[in-house]
Design an enzyme around this catalytic site. Structure first.
Site, short mmCIF file in Angstrom:
data_model
loop_
_atom_site.label_atom_id
_atom_site.label_comp_id
_atom_site.label_asym_id
_atom_site.label_seq_id
_atom_site.Cartn_x
_atom_site.Cartn_y
_atom_site.Cartn_z
N GLU A 94 -23.74 137.92 26.81
CA GLU A 94 -24.98 138.64 27.09
C GLU A 94 -24.92 140.07 26.57
O GLU A 94 -23.84 140.68 26.50
CB GLU A 94 -25.21 138.67 28.61
CG GLU A 94 -25.55 137.30 29.15
CD GLU A 94 -25.75 137.26 30.66
OE1 GLU A 94 -26.58 136.48 31.11
OE2 GLU A 94 -25.09 138.02 31.39
N CYS A 107 -26.39 147.74 25.09
CA CYS A 107 -25.09 147.52 25.70
C CYS A 107 -24.60 146.14 25.24
O CYS A 107 -25.26 145.13 25.49
CB CYS A 107 -25.26 147.57 27.22
SG CYS A 107 -23.76 147.13 28.12
N CYS A 114 -13.48 138.31 30.52
CA CYS A 114 -12.65 139.51 30.45
C CYS A 114 -11.33 139.23 31.16
O CYS A 114 -11.30 138.52 32.17
CB CYS A 114 -13.36 140.68 31.13
SG CYS A 114 -12.47 142.24 30.99
N CYS A 118 -11.07 143.14 37.18
CA CYS A 118 -11.41 144.16 38.17
C CYS A 118 -12.07 143.46 39.36
O CYS A 118 -12.95 142.62 39.19
CB CYS A 118 -12.36 145.19 37.58
SG CYS A 118 -11.65 146.06 36.17
N CYS A 121 -16.02 143.21 39.73
CA CYS A 121 -16.82 142.88 38.54
C CYS A 121 -16.92 141.36 38.36
O CYS A 121 -15.91 140.66 38.36
CB CYS A 121 -16.16 143.52 37.32
SG CYS A 121 -16.98 143.11 35.76
N CYS A 337 -24.43 146.89 35.61
CA CYS A 337 -22.98 146.93 35.36
C CYS A 337 -22.27 145.92 36.24
O CYS A 337 -22.50 145.87 37.45
CB CYS A 337 -22.43 148.31 35.72
SG CYS A 337 -23.07 149.61 34.73
N1 SAH Z 1 -13.98 146.82 30.15
C1 SAH Z 1 -14.69 148.05 30.02
C2 SAH Z 1 -16.20 147.85 29.95
C3 SAH Z 1 -16.69 147.18 31.19
S1 SAH Z 1 -18.17 147.41 31.97
C4 SAH Z 1 -14.34 148.97 31.17
O1 SAH Z 1 -13.74 148.51 32.12
O2 SAH Z 1 -14.65 150.14 31.10
C5 SAH Z 1 -18.62 149.06 32.11
C6 SAH Z 1 -18.48 149.69 33.50
O3 SAH Z 1 -19.10 148.94 34.55
C7 SAH Z 1 -17.01 149.84 33.88
O4 SAH Z 1 -16.78 151.15 34.32
C8 SAH Z 1 -16.91 148.86 35.01
O5 SAH Z 1 -15.85 149.16 35.89
C9 SAH Z 1 -18.26 148.98 35.67
N2 SAH Z 1 -18.54 147.90 36.62
C10 SAH Z 1 -18.03 146.66 36.64
N3 SAH Z 1 -18.49 145.96 37.70
C11 SAH Z 1 -19.33 146.77 38.36
C12 SAH Z 1 -20.15 146.62 39.53
N4 SAH Z 1 -20.18 145.48 40.20
N5 SAH Z 1 -20.88 147.67 39.93
C13 SAH Z 1 -20.87 148.82 39.23
N6 SAH Z 1 -20.15 149.02 38.12
C14 SAH Z 1 -19.38 148.02 37.68
#
Ligand code: SAH
Length: 352
Positions: A94, A107, A114, A118, A121, A337
């Site tokens: 996406e 984006c 991934c 985390c 996420c 995000c």
């Molecule tokens: N792998 C990269 C890009 C990922 S997404 C990274 O980790 O930076 C971009 C941002 O969205 C990251 O800071 C990630 O931690 C955040 N993110 C992921 N899940 C989220 C959520 N449920 N709520 C808010 N931000 C989130």
């Protein structure tokens, strides 16, 4: 073994020039082709009408041009749009278009799923299915620009979709070089932001790139214990080492590193956290971007109240750091995000 057919979508301009040379074709035709593919959004050589018919036939027989197939598009009540792409092997990814941030922002994803896992996420929950190729990464931008008629508009590009850019380093950097070609979309590094959990060896490599995007580091914690809990793959890495690498990172005049910090109720949003954050980043050219958690079923954290978010932001600001709070965009279409997950991938039995 059959010779591999070159795929135009995977080639930097210099590589395409070399490829057409082997066909006995003048390199300037490669530049014409790049314009067709990136500026006009053409996804077949057949339509490249300023190339002779003979050349087009020759190209059709010798090269391919793979383009991610746009298979669904959803629009949020706030104007955000989410695009679902099906790749050549049937995998899905996406991308998101976010208007008025105040710029227009695209984006994009760099992996299917991934590997960083985390805990807050949804993409992380999928695990890593596979890396995207450079052509698949750049291809998302190519199609979005065509669909949104952005050929002559300025837009920002953020690598904040599915996946971890530094975990698919070569393809990501190659995609950025492809997108930077003046004959193509001419996207300059200043308009690109690479967001990363900060995998250290790759981070050092990035620091030495001649074509350097803006950097956003997903920090999310002020102690190793909390960070290791939230980002299990960061366990071999200490926060102090990450921050030291950030201090060494080359920044242009007036440029800052963005530190993303997902706010999780009762986990990383205390006054002590705010104080530690100020201490960690003191003297670093930084801006802190607070992201109140986008909640989702299966995510075992909750979003702090707006009051708590504001209190945390004020505490960080009063410690002298530049701070902003990210607005959740596209929540109603699961485009915010951490919400990018492809249903089919999630349901596939091999990943349960
Ligand atoms: N792998 C990269 C890009 C990922 S997404 C990274 O980790 O930076 C971009 C941002 O969205 C990251 O800071 C990630 O931690 C955040 N993110 C992921 N899940 C989220 C959520 N449920 N709520 C808010 N931000 C989130």
């Amino acid at each position: 073994m059959a010779p591999i057919t070159p795929d135009i979508s995977e080639l930097e301009l210099t590589e395409l020039e070399a490829t057409v040379l082997t066909l006995g074709v003048e390199p300037f035709h490669a530049r014409q082709m790049y314009r067709w593919v990136y500026r006009k959004g053409l996804d077949h050589v057949n339509g490249m009408t300023n190339l002779s018919l003979r050349l087009r036939e020759q190209l059709e027989a010798t090269v391919t041009l793979t383009t991610p197939k746009l298979t669904a598009r959803k629009q949020s009540s706030d104007g955000t749009q989410k695009f679902l792409f099906t790749l050549a092997d049937g995998r899905e990814i996406e991308s998101v278009f976010i208007p008025d941030t105040p710029a227009m922002t695209l984006c994009i994803s760099v992996q299917v799923g991934c590997a960083m896992r985390c805990g807050f996420c949804l993409t992380g929950k999928m695990g890593l299915v596979r890396d995207l190729s450079a052509g698949e990464i750049a291809g998302q931008v190519r199609v979005l620009v065509r669909e949104l008629a952005f050929q002559d508009r300025h837009f920002n590009l953020v690598l904040m979709g599915m996946g971890e850019p530094l975990h698919n380093y070569d393809a990501t950097m190659k995609a950025l070089r492809i997108l930077a070609a003046p004959e193509g979309l001419a996207i300059s590094p200043g308009r690109v932001t690479l967001s990363t959990v900060g995998i250290l060896p790759a981070f050092e490599r990035l620091a030495n790139e001649p074509w350097l995007p803006n950097l956003a580091v997903s920090l999310h914690a002020t102690t190793d214990a909390v960070r290791h809990g939230l980002i299990p793959t960061s366990r071999k890495q200490r926060l102090t080492d990450l921050i030291a690498a950030c201090r060494r990172f080359p920044l242009k005049h007036r440029e800052r590193i963005t530190f993303e910090y997902v706010l999780l109720d009762g986990v990383n949003d205390s006054q002590d956290d705010a104080n530690r954050l100020v201490k960690l980043l003191r003297g670093l050219r930084s801006k802190v971007n607070l992201i109140p958690l986008n909640e989702a079923p299966g995510i075992p954290f909750s979003r702090p109240s707006d009051d708590q978010v504001n209190r945390f932001a004020r505490a960080v600001a009063s410690g002298g750091l530049m701070v902003s709070v990210r607005k959740s965009r596209g929540l109603d279409i699961q485009a915010a995000c951490g919400q990018l997950i492809v249903e089919n991938e999630r349901l596939s039995p091999s990943k349960v």
